[in-house]
Design a protein around this motif. Structure first.
Motif, short mmCIF file in Angstrom:
data_model
loop_
_atom_site.label_atom_id
_atom_site.label_comp_id
_atom_site.label_asym_id
_atom_site.label_seq_id
_atom_site.Cartn_x
_atom_site.Cartn_y
_atom_site.Cartn_z
N GLY A 252 -5.98 12.85 55.66
CA GLY A 252 -6.04 11.46 55.23
C GLY A 252 -7.35 11.16 54.54
O GLY A 252 -7.78 11.88 53.62
N PRO A 253 -8.05 10.12 54.98
CA PRO A 253 -9.30 9.72 54.32
C PRO A 253 -10.52 10.46 54.83
O PRO A 253 -11.64 9.97 54.68
N CYS A 254 -10.35 11.62 55.44
CA CYS A 254 -11.47 12.37 55.99
C CYS A 254 -11.43 13.81 55.50
O CYS A 254 -10.39 14.48 55.60
N LEU A 255 -12.55 14.29 54.97
CA LEU A 255 -12.65 15.67 54.51
C LEU A 255 -13.79 16.36 55.24
O LEU A 255 -14.89 15.79 55.35
N SER A 256 -13.54 17.57 55.74
CA SER A 256 -14.54 18.33 56.49
C SER A 256 -14.88 19.61 55.75
O SER A 256 -14.00 20.29 55.21
N LEU A 257 -16.16 19.94 55.70
CA LEU A 257 -16.61 21.18 55.08
C LEU A 257 -17.81 21.71 55.85
O LEU A 257 -18.38 21.02 56.70
N SER A 258 -18.19 22.94 55.54
CA SER A 258 -19.31 23.58 56.23
C SER A 258 -20.63 23.07 55.69
O SER A 258 -20.92 23.19 54.49
N ALA A 259 -21.44 22.50 56.58
CA ALA A 259 -22.77 22.03 56.17
C ALA A 259 -23.62 23.20 55.71
O ALA A 259 -24.38 23.09 54.73
N GLN A 260 -23.52 24.33 56.41
CA GLN A 260 -24.33 25.49 56.05
C GLN A 260 -23.96 26.00 54.66
O GLN A 260 -24.84 26.35 53.86
N THR A 261 -22.65 26.05 54.38
CA THR A 261 -22.22 26.50 53.06
C THR A 261 -22.75 25.59 51.97
O THR A 261 -23.27 26.04 50.95
N LEU A 262 -22.65 24.28 52.20
CA LEU A 262 -23.13 23.32 51.21
C LEU A 262 -24.63 23.45 51.00
O LEU A 262 -25.12 23.46 49.86
N ALA A 263 -25.38 23.59 52.09
CA ALA A 263 -26.84 23.67 51.99
C ALA A 263 -27.31 24.94 51.31
O ALA A 263 -28.41 24.98 50.74
N SER A 264 -26.50 26.00 51.36
CA SER A 264 -26.89 27.28 50.77
C SER A 264 -26.62 27.36 49.27
O SER A 264 -27.06 28.31 48.61
N LEU A 265 -25.90 26.40 48.72
CA LEU A 265 -25.55 26.44 47.32
C LEU A 265 -26.73 26.04 46.44
O LEU A 265 -27.56 25.22 46.85
N PRO A 266 -26.82 26.58 45.22
CA PRO A 266 -27.79 26.05 44.26
C PRO A 266 -27.52 24.56 44.04
O PRO A 266 -26.36 24.13 44.04
N ARG A 267 -28.57 23.79 43.87
CA ARG A 267 -28.39 22.34 43.84
C ARG A 267 -27.37 21.87 42.79
O ARG A 267 -26.55 20.98 43.10
N PRO A 268 -27.35 22.42 41.55
CA PRO A 268 -26.35 21.94 40.59
C PRO A 268 -24.92 22.12 41.09
O PRO A 268 -24.06 21.28 40.83
N VAL A 269 -24.69 23.21 41.84
CA VAL A 269 -23.34 23.44 42.37
C VAL A 269 -23.09 22.56 43.59
O VAL A 269 -22.01 21.99 43.76
N ALA A 270 -24.10 22.41 44.45
CA ALA A 270 -23.95 21.58 45.65
C ALA A 270 -23.64 20.13 45.27
O ALA A 270 -22.80 19.47 45.88
N VAL A 271 -24.34 19.63 44.26
CA VAL A 271 -24.11 18.25 43.80
C VAL A 271 -22.66 18.09 43.38
O VAL A 271 -21.98 17.12 43.75
N ARG A 272 -22.17 19.03 42.60
CA ARG A 272 -20.79 18.93 42.13
C ARG A 272 -19.80 19.12 43.27
O ARG A 272 -18.73 18.51 43.26
N ALA A 273 -20.13 19.95 44.24
CA ALA A 273 -19.22 20.14 45.37
C ALA A 273 -19.03 18.83 46.12
O ALA A 273 -17.90 18.48 46.51
N VAL A 274 -20.12 18.10 46.33
CA VAL A 274 -20.00 16.80 47.01
C VAL A 274 -19.18 15.83 46.15
O VAL A 274 -18.30 15.11 46.66
N LYS A 275 -19.45 15.81 44.85
CA LYS A 275 -18.69 14.92 43.97
C LYS A 275 -17.20 15.26 44.01
O LYS A 275 -16.35 14.36 44.05
N HIS A 276 -16.88 16.55 43.97
CA HIS A 276 -15.47 16.95 44.01
C HIS A 276 -14.83 16.59 45.35
O HIS A 276 -13.67 16.18 45.40
N ALA A 277 -15.60 16.76 46.42
CA ALA A 277 -15.07 16.40 47.75
C ALA A 277 -14.75 14.92 47.80
O ALA A 277 -13.69 14.50 48.30
N LEU A 278 -15.66 14.09 47.27
CA LEU A 278 -15.43 12.65 47.29
C LEU A 278 -14.28 12.27 46.36
O LEU A 278 -13.52 11.33 46.65
#
Length: 467
Positions: A252-278
């Motif tokens: 539903g309105p909740c998405l879960s992902l790995s904090a460690q995976t997100l934190a390990s990404l290069p910032r340009p990719v991490a930024v887009r990953a959050v945008k895509h998740a939202l």
């Protein structure tokens, strides 16, 4: 550009690169009557026999320029009539609608024009809507983005295609289009508002672009080539971001992902990953400061924390799980509204209803947000209001039920139900937003009909120029 054949070949190559005009396409050409759109129509007609295209035209009168707007409409209608080109005309009170929406004239005009084009395309069975944006338009858009502040997405300019919309001339300089019009002796009209320097785009067009062309006469073409590379870079980053979300789960309105995976990404990719998740949650835009706060939450050493962000967004960290939740918005009450004729109305809580009289298409779409009502089965004035006790609805091919029962059966959240508009006339309910039309009021193909479209309040637009 040496000759019209060379321009056609270049347009074909660009269209094929972006899969715009496969054989057998019915394409609706947005025809303002200006030089760019007249050239586009001519090129589409030249391409039609080879690709078995069906070419239609559509013109929207914004009613902003008095007699000049009437002149443009008459010119387009006459040009198409004399050449046997099917042309659909539309018009709207843009100035009045802008006041009702409390938006700018340009923004409202774009929205109403595109609503008309997409609605007309669906009614006519067209698979594509072609607009005449060219390389100079793209350059102006990018400069506007730079002035206002932008990132990589804004620097890629106008997309070659987006959904139904295609832009076959997007890499063609305006100078080449002007030469084509002269060689082919194609008439067109001039929009005097293009000279009004109170509009930012016109200032860029009249004052900035000539300076850039003075530095590089091929500025528009050079920029178009650069944009292709920028889009490749953006698309690659988007691909990496999507891959990073491969293990994300959504309920539903909740998405879960790995904090460690997100934190390990290069910032340009991490930024887009959050945008895509939202974006998966329906949120297409977020302020940079809030985006950074989510990334900081993912990268912190403390295993548990929570962020409350604007507009119902919450981010929570529990050990390695980062949960993004979008709460349903509060559902404001709205006041009933009377409709005495076809047109567009905006309700007090931001919902929009658009009624247009058009022939019912061969396969009318009868859905929860758009439907076709028989003109003879509708009696004006109409009332748009919240649901009431006793409201009953028979959806096409289904039994009659009270609205309350329909909302329950269709799993429409309780907090949304009182915000969903209901359309009625003196004989009862016509349609209910989120559910659909009353079966007894449906139009049949070919008869005069009212096309009804119900649109929720404009939320956060994607970071993309809608020109």
């Amino acid at each position: 550009m040496k000759n019209p054949t060379e321009l056609l070949s270049q347009v074909i190559a660009f269209a094929d690169q972006h899969h715009m005009l496969p054989p057998g396409t019915t394409v609706l050409c947005a025809l303002s009557g200006g030089g760019d759109s007249m050239a586009l129509l001519s090129l589409l007609l030249d391409l039609a026999p080879e690709r078995q295209l069906t070419v239609l035209a559509a013109h929207y009168n914004h009613q902003l320029r008095g007699e000049e707007a009437q002149r443009d409409e008459a010119f387009v209608a006459g040009y198409c009539r004399d050449r046997g080109i099917p042309c659909i005309l539309g018009r709207g009170d843009v100035a009045g609608e802008a006041r009702r929406r409390k938006q700018g004239i340009e923004e409202t005009a774009r929205a109403m024009r595109y609503d008309f084009l997409l609605e007309t395309a669906k009614a006519q069975g067209a698979q594509a809507v072609a607009t005449a944006h060219n390389a100079d338009d793209n350059g102006e858009t990018i400069l506007l983005h730079l002035v206002r502040g932008t990132g990589l997405d804004g620097l890629t300019g106008i997309p070659p295609r987006r959904g139904f919309l295609i832009r076959p001339l997007l890499t063609t300089p305006r100078q080449a289009i002007d030469a084509y019009l002269t060689r082919r002796n194609i008439p067109h009209v001039e929009d005097s508002s293009n000279q009004d320097l109170s509009y930012a785009r016109n200032r860029i067009r009249q004052e900035v672009m000539p300076v850039l062309r003075g530095l590089n006469p091929a500025f528009s073409s050079t920029l178009a080539a650069s944009l292709s590379h920028l889009r490749e870079d953006r698309d690659y980053l988007d691909q990496l971001a999507e891959e990073a979300l491969g293990e994300a789960t959504q309920e539903g309105p909740c998405l879960s992902l790995s904090a460690q995976t997100l934190a390990s990404l290069p910032r340009p990719v991490a930024v887009r990953a959050v945008k895509h998740a939202l974006a998966r949650l329906g949120r297409h835009q977020i302020a940079a400061v809030h985006l950074q706060a989510i990334l900081d939450l993912a990268g912190q050493s403390h295993p548990s924390a929570r962020l409350s962000l604007p507009r119902g967004l919450e981010a929570a960290r529990t050990y390695d799980a980062l949960r993004l939740t979008l709460s349903p918005p509060e559902c404001p009450a709205f006041s009933p509204l009377t409709l005495r004729e076809e047109g567009t109305c905006v309700l007090s809580h931001g919902w929009t209803l658009t009624l247009r009289q058009l022939p019912c298409p061969p396969a009318p779409a009868q859905g929860p947000w758009a439907c076709w009502l028989s003109r003879s089965a509708v009696t004006f004035p109409l009332t748009v209001r919240p649901r009431q006790t006793g409201d009953r609805l028979r959806l096409p091919g289904r039994p009659e039920k009270p609205l309350k029962k329909w909302y329950i059966d269709e799993k429409i959240p309780r907090q949304l139900r009182d915000s969903l508009p209901v359309l009625t006339d003196s004989r009862g309910l016509l349609a209910a937003a989120g559910l659909g039309p009353q079966e007894s009021r449906l139009a049949v193909p070919g008869e005069p009909a009212l096309s009804l479209r119900i649109t929720p309040p404009k939320q956060e637009p994607k970071n993309e120029e809608r020109t």
